[in-house]
Design an enzyme around this catalytic site. Structure first.
Site, PDB file in Angstrom:
ATOM      1  N   TYR A  58       1.268   2.144   4.903  1.00 41.02           N
ATOM      2  CA  TYR A  58       2.690   1.910   4.665  1.00 41.02           C
ATOM      3  C   TYR A  58       2.923   0.484   4.189  1.00 41.02           C
ATOM      4  O   TYR A  58       2.857  -0.471   4.964  1.00 41.02           O
ATOM      5  CB  TYR A  58       3.509   2.158   5.931  1.00 41.02           C
ATOM      6  CG  TYR A  58       3.645   3.604   6.340  1.00 41.02           C
ATOM      7  CD1 TYR A  58       3.354   4.647   5.463  1.00 41.02           C
ATOM      8  CD2 TYR A  58       4.085   3.942   7.614  1.00 41.02           C
ATOM      9  CE1 TYR A  58       3.486   5.962   5.839  1.00 41.02           C
ATOM     10  CE2 TYR A  58       4.223   5.264   8.001  1.00 41.02           C
ATOM     11  CZ  TYR A  58       3.921   6.271   7.113  1.00 41.02           C
ATOM     12  OH  TYR A  58       4.050   7.584   7.494  1.00 41.02           O
TER      13      TYR A  58
ATOM     14  N   HIS B 206      -4.638  10.809   7.591  1.00 38.34           N
ATOM     15  CA  HIS B 206      -3.396  10.786   6.826  1.00 38.34           C
ATOM     16  C   HIS B 206      -3.565  11.368   5.421  1.00 38.34           C
ATOM     17  O   HIS B 206      -4.402  10.917   4.635  1.00 38.34           O
ATOM     18  CB  HIS B 206      -2.899   9.344   6.708  1.00 38.34           C
ATOM     19  CG  HIS B 206      -1.494   9.230   6.228  1.00 38.34           C
ATOM     20  ND1 HIS B 206      -0.978   8.058   5.703  1.00 38.34           N
ATOM     21  CD2 HIS B 206      -0.462  10.128   6.189  1.00 38.34           C
ATOM     22  CE1 HIS B 206       0.287   8.249   5.383  1.00 38.34           C
ATOM     23  NE2 HIS B 206       0.617   9.505   5.661  1.00 38.34           N
TER      24      HIS B 206
END
Length: 315
Positions: free
Chosen positions: A59, A125
């Site tokens: 992120y 992820h």
């Protein structure tokens, strides 16, 4: 508090997603300063209504979301008691390498940014970025995650991604205790319902992310024309407008109905909602507590687009 599957972790029905705190104006259309991000995390810790925070190595530039969370944690002397923190392993942002070696390096980077020596929940992820064969190869990402758990660096393992059937494949390996998928269990798209029901029945923790479909169900299709980060035809937008009109007649913000659609599902343990400010934290809690008449749910169900329009249409 809710037991997250069979993990033993006790979590709130709301989980704060921290992707917006990384400040990615290209994705969200606005910037978030470091100070605002830290204040947002502090608001979560101080509020008491939410004990679950979700982040990721990937992120923002150089893991900016994790670095900002780390600042908030250091300001409080570490992870507050009772708070559950999840992060995710990601490919190398420059080379795209998603090998087992990279998975270990990804967690090491995350621990350093967060100022922790272990994480309670670690997700693989978006494994759709590699093939399932690569993900499950000897010495690959899944095998390395299992090693990290045995070493005590990750207490529990999850898989977080998009495609429903791929998430099911990873759950069938028996390695993962939690599943997270996004944009696939909303008022507009029910693609993940069977996956979630099956996972919950097996004792697997179920996390539903992006209940607003990337913003369409919160901001309205006029302001957010994309659903799940991509443009669709008018089917979703038309349905969103009709749902907003129905909610308005019932005196309810559509965002409240969109959030509570996820919260009221008995097979979902926690709903991940991205926030970008302390006000958003408080606003999300308020939406979760907004009274909604039973009659509205049937009306909204009738307005759901045909499954052929869902992100992962049923076979």
């Amino acid at each position: 508090m809710i037991s997250l599957g069979s993990t033993g972790l006790q979590v709130t029905a709301l989980c704060v997603g921290t992707s917006p705190l990384a400040s990615m104006p290209g994705l969200y259309g606005y910037e978030v300063s470091e100070r605002q991000a830290v204040e947002t995390v502090d608001a979560v810790f101080a509020g008491g209504a939410i004990n679950f925070v979700d982040t990721s190595n990937g992120y923002g530039e150089d893991g900016s979301a994790e670095r900002r969370i780390g600042l908030a944690l250091r300001g409080r002397g570490g992870l507050p008691p009772g708070v559950v923190l999840a992060t995710k392993v990601d490919p190398d942002p420059h080379t795209g390498d998603f090998s087992g070696k990279r998975v270990r390096q990804s967690l090491e980077e995350s621990l350093e940014r967060l100022g922790l020596d272990r994480v309670q929940l670690l997700h693989l992820h978006d494994p759709e970025r590699i093939s399932f064969a690569e993900g499950t190869a000897p010495g690959g990402p899944v095998a390395t995650l299992a090693e990290l758990k045995r070493e005590g660096l990750a207490e529990h393992l999850g898989v977080a991604g998009g495609p429903v059937e791929l998430m099911r494949q990873y759950l069938d390996t028996g390695v993962f205790e939690v599943v997270l998928t996004h944009n696939r269990y909303t008022l507009l798209d029910r693609s993940a319902e069977k996956l979630f029901r099956d996972a919950s029945a097996r004792g697997i923790g179920v996390l539903n992310a992006a209940p607003y479909g990337g913003g369409m169900l919160a901001k309205g299709p006029e302001k957010q024309q994309k659903y799940a980060y991509g443009r669709r035809d008018d089917t979703f937008a038309d349905a969103a407008v009709a749902m907003r009109d129905a909610a308005s007649r019932a005196g309810v913000p559509l965002a409240a109905a969109a959030l509570q659609f996820s919260l009221r599902a008995p097979f979902i343990h926690s709903t991940v909602v991205g926030v970008s400010s302390p006000e958003r934290v408080a606003g999300t809690v308020a939406l979760a507590e907004t009274p909604i008449p039973d009659s509205l749910w049937a009306e909204l169900d009738a307005l759901t687009p045909d499954p052929n329009y869902w992100l992962d249409p049923p076979a």
